[in-house]
Design a protein around this motif. Structure first.
Motif, PDB file in Angstrom:
ATOM      1  N   GLU A   1      38.757  33.472  41.390  1.00 24.64           N
ATOM      2  CA  GLU A   1      37.712  32.594  40.863  1.00 24.64           C
ATOM      3  C   GLU A   1      37.867  32.394  39.362  1.00 24.64           C
ATOM      4  O   GLU A   1      37.671  31.284  38.854  1.00 24.64           O
ATOM      5  N   VAL A   2      38.227  33.458  38.657  1.00 26.59           N
ATOM      6  CA  VAL A   2      38.439  33.346  37.209  1.00 26.59           C
ATOM      7  C   VAL A   2      39.568  32.369  36.919  1.00 26.59           C
ATOM      8  O   VAL A   2      39.455  31.480  36.062  1.00 26.59           O
TER       9      VAL A   2
ATOM     10  N   GLN B   1      42.804  43.240  40.426  1.00 28.64           N
ATOM     11  CA  GLN B   1      42.569  41.958  39.757  1.00 28.64           C
ATOM     12  C   GLN B   1      43.778  41.509  38.942  1.00 28.64           C
ATOM     13  O   GLN B   1      44.017  40.316  38.793  1.00 28.64           O
TER      14      GLN B   1
ATOM     15  N   ASP C   1      46.647  40.539  41.974  1.00 28.96           N
ATOM     16  CA  ASP C   1      45.903  40.094  43.150  1.00 28.96           C
ATOM     17  C   ASP C   1      46.784  39.501  44.244  1.00 28.96           C
ATOM     18  O   ASP C   1      46.370  39.413  45.396  1.00 28.96           O
TER      19      ASP C   1
ATOM     20  N   LYS D   1      39.115  38.292  45.147  1.00 33.30           N
ATOM     21  CA  LYS D   1      38.326  37.065  45.106  1.00 33.30           C
ATOM     22  C   LYS D   1      37.854  36.770  43.692  1.00 33.30           C
ATOM     23  O   LYS D   1      37.919  35.623  43.216  1.00 33.30           O
ATOM     24  N   GLU D   2      37.422  37.812  42.977  1.00 34.82           N
ATOM     25  CA  GLU D   2      36.937  37.621  41.614  1.00 34.82           C
ATOM     26  C   GLU D   2      38.060  37.127  40.694  1.00 34.82           C
ATOM     27  O   GLU D   2      37.856  36.223  39.881  1.00 34.82           O
TER      28      GLU D   2
ATOM     29  N   LYS E   1      40.201  39.627  29.671  1.00 35.85           N
ATOM     30  CA  LYS E   1      39.612  40.385  30.773  1.00 35.85           C
ATOM     31  C   LYS E   1      40.679  40.954  31.700  1.00 35.85           C
ATOM     32  O   LYS E   1      40.571  42.105  32.150  1.00 35.85           O
TER      33      LYS E   1
ATOM     34  N   CYS F   1      39.876  48.582  41.015  1.00 37.47           N
ATOM     35  CA  CYS F   1      39.574  47.153  41.139  1.00 37.47           C
ATOM     36  C   CYS F   1      40.261  46.362  40.031  1.00 37.47           C
ATOM     37  O   CYS F   1      40.729  45.237  40.248  1.00 37.47           O
TER      38      CYS F   1
ATOM     39  N   GLY G   1      37.112  42.062  47.390  1.00 42.63           N
ATOM     40  CA  GLY G   1      36.194  41.524  46.377  1.00 42.63           C
ATOM     41  C   GLY G   1      36.868  41.351  45.026  1.00 42.63           C
ATOM     42  O   GLY G   1      36.632  40.351  44.331  1.00 42.63           O
ATOM     43  N   ALA G   2      37.710  42.312  44.654  1.00 44.85           N
ATOM     44  CA  ALA G   2      38.423  42.215  43.378  1.00 44.85           C
ATOM     45  C   ALA G   2      39.397  41.043  43.386  1.00 44.85           C
ATOM     46  O   ALA G   2      39.533  40.315  42.396  1.00 44.85           O
TER      47      ALA G   2
END
Length: 563
Positions: free
Chosen positions: A461-462, A423, A426, A457-458, A488, A419, A454-455
């Protein structure tokens, strides 16, 4: 050898003062060096240095800027002529007006095509007459003078000024108009003037079929993320000129972005047959072949890469690790482990040791040594338990770690690592496809697809949160947010690009701040190391340079003050 011949007498020849030029003759044969020196002296040359091998030549070129270098392709031991040229170009050791001539008795396509990729000013086949040398040097020197001021402006990072000089030279040098337009288009791209560069490519193509103009348009499509159009246009370039090797590499890159690994492999194989001595191309071919499960092709490419790269500036540890994997897959574990021992000696360092260890674990897996593979996997599980994002290795190594962990049944840290890869990448379809393959191999295909989405999307969003803060003029909050996002997800290019944009915007709107400018320079330098040629990187670099020109080094790259 040199065949004696009277040099032609012409006004062009007499107008050049060969006596004040500095020459370097590189050949491992003393008699050939002597003949070349005599030929140059017959033209009036006085300052002639000589070298008998690659090491001596590189030392001389590093310490002195020669006007004319004549280098034999085949040299005994160490670097060959192609590798000397490659190193000189890579380190900016050649004068803008300098001439590099490759000399060889070798007429093979491998030698000629490989050398041509590094753009010598001429490739002369022995025997060379004095008349041939005189005529060729005169022709090249006259052309060099047309570009000399442009090259000097380029060296000062004055790309706009260099582009303007192209217009001046075009007005008085119609003979070189085509080359000047090509140079101008490349300079405009460095200025961020993509529309003007596109206009030149389009204008030239309206007048005549032109390989470089078509390739320029194709590269713009590639930079814009229009990979389908880029594929079509690069294929058109190759169909029109099958020796335009850069188009093969770019076409393969476009196919990879589309997740078309087999097409990328086919294109790279075609290019490698035409010019087998490119270190980077052989390494890429090996990596693509290994992903496709074509172990024989991968092993062949990695061995060739190691062979031709032994004395190259492009030499890395990557092909050794690839070769070890290929040997492991074909059930030759002892050879694989010997290769890993060799690479640790040749490329000492923590990163190399880490990759050697994970590759060793995968070799054990490939050869059904579950106990040894599990022991190494446990080491990585412990490492991941305490590692921060900044401590993690490059994506390919992370992928290998996750593969090993899943294969021995250590699921949770492997999933987190995969993941994390998503990220940080992406918007890269080829990376998503590779991660999905790892999940599918572990019988987690459907779950893996959900985790990947999901990764992604995260990560979005960041990044979007930082961009929103910037667009609503909360610049201090935006800077803080993006700094945290970098910690991160340190490998996410979109986050890095937006971080640089926000730092530069802060200075533009809130006032001069050398610390923020230095931070922006650091981020841009990191982007260029990770993914050179990014369109937005060039635009941001120009913004940064307009605020603080001294923050750029001689190559036009961002550097922190005092670096």
């Amino acid at each position: 050898m040199i065949a004696t011949s009277k040099a032609p007498s012409s006004g062009t020849t007499r107008s050049i003062n060969w006596a004040d030029k500095h020459y370097l003759v590189i050949d491992d044969c003393a008699s050939i060096r002597q003949l070349l020196r005599e030929s140059l002296r017959s033209m009036g040359a006085k300052f002639i240095d000589q070298a008998m091998d690659g090491s001596e030549a590189v030392a001389l070129i590093n310490n002195k800027r020669y006007d004319i270098i004549m280098c034999d392709y085949h040299l005994e031991g160490g670097r060959n002529g192609q590798q000397i040229l490659e190193e000189a170009r890579g380190n900016n050791w050649l004068k803008p007006s300098g001439i590099f001539i490759m000399v060889s008795a070798e007429k093979s396509a491998d030698s000629v095509m490989g050398t041509a990729e590094f753009h010598p000013d001429a490739y002369l086949i022995k025997p060379i007459t004095e008349g041939m040398l005189n005529t060729r040097l005169n022709r090249i020197w006259q052309k060099k003078q047309v570009f000399q001021k442009i090259d000097l402006a380029y060296a000062r990072k004055d790309f706009a000024g260099a582009a303007a000089l192209c217009d001046i030279q075009i007005a008085g040098n119609k003979l070189h108009e085509h080359d000047l337009l090509r140079m101008k288009a490349s300079l405009l791209l460095k200025c961020g003037e993509r529309a003007k560069a596109r206009a030149i490519y389009t204008q030239v193509l309206c007048q005549r079929e032109c390989t470089w103009a078509k390739a320029g348009l194709a590269e713009l499509h590639l930079q814009d993320g229009d990979y389908g159009a880029a594929c079509q246009m690069f294929q058109d370039v190759i169909d029109g000129n099958h020796l335009y090797l850069d188009a093969y590499d770019q076409l393969a890159a476009a196919h990879k972005q589309l997740g078309q690994q087999e097409q990328a492999s086919t294109v790279l194989e075609q290019a490698a047959r035409l010019s087998p001595n490119s270190v980077n191309r052989q390494r890429t071919l090996g990596e693509v072949s290994l992903r496709l499960g074509n172990v024989a092709a991968a092993e062949k490419a990695f061995r060739k890469c190691i062979s031709v790269g032994e004395h190259s500036i492009s030499r890395t540890a990557d092909p050794y690790f690839g070769l070890a994997r290929a040997c492991g897959i074909r059930k030759a574990p002892l050879e694989a482990l010997q290769i890993l021992a060799t690479v640790q000696k040749k490329f000492a360092g923590d990163a190399g040791n880490l990759r050697a260890r994970i590759t060793e674990g995968l070799v054990y897996l490939d050869n059904d040594d579950q106990q040894s593979a599990t022991a190494i996997a446990e080491e990585f599980k412990a490492m991941l338990a305490t590692a921060s994002a900044g401590d993690l290795p490059l994506p390919d190594t992370c992928m290998d770690i996750a593969t090993l962990l899943l294969e021995v049944g250590i699921k949770e840290p492997a999933v987190k690592l995969l993941c994390y890869i998503i990220q940080n990448n992406d918007d890269d379809k080829s990376v998503r496809d590779e991660v999905q393959k790892v999940f599918e191999h572990a019988q987690m295909g459907e779950e893996g697809a959900e985790l990947i989405e999901g990764a992604r999307k995260e990560a979005s969003e960041v990044m979007n949160r930082g961009v929103l803060l910037w667009k609503t003029n909360r610049l201090e909050d935006a800077v803080d947010w993006m700094r945290a996002a970098r910690l991160k997800l340190p490998g996410n290019l979109r986050i890095l690009l937006n971080t640089a944009q926000i730092l530069i915007s802060h200075v533009q709107k809130r006032g001069y701040d050398p610390a923020l400018l230095a931070e922006a320079a650091e981020v841009l330098a990191l982007i260029n190391r990770m993914a050179p040629g990014q369109r937005r990187h060039t635009e941001l670099l120009l913004q940064l340079g307009s605020i603080m020109p001294d923050i750029l080094d001689v190559a036009g790259q961002a550097v922190a003050p005092g670096a």
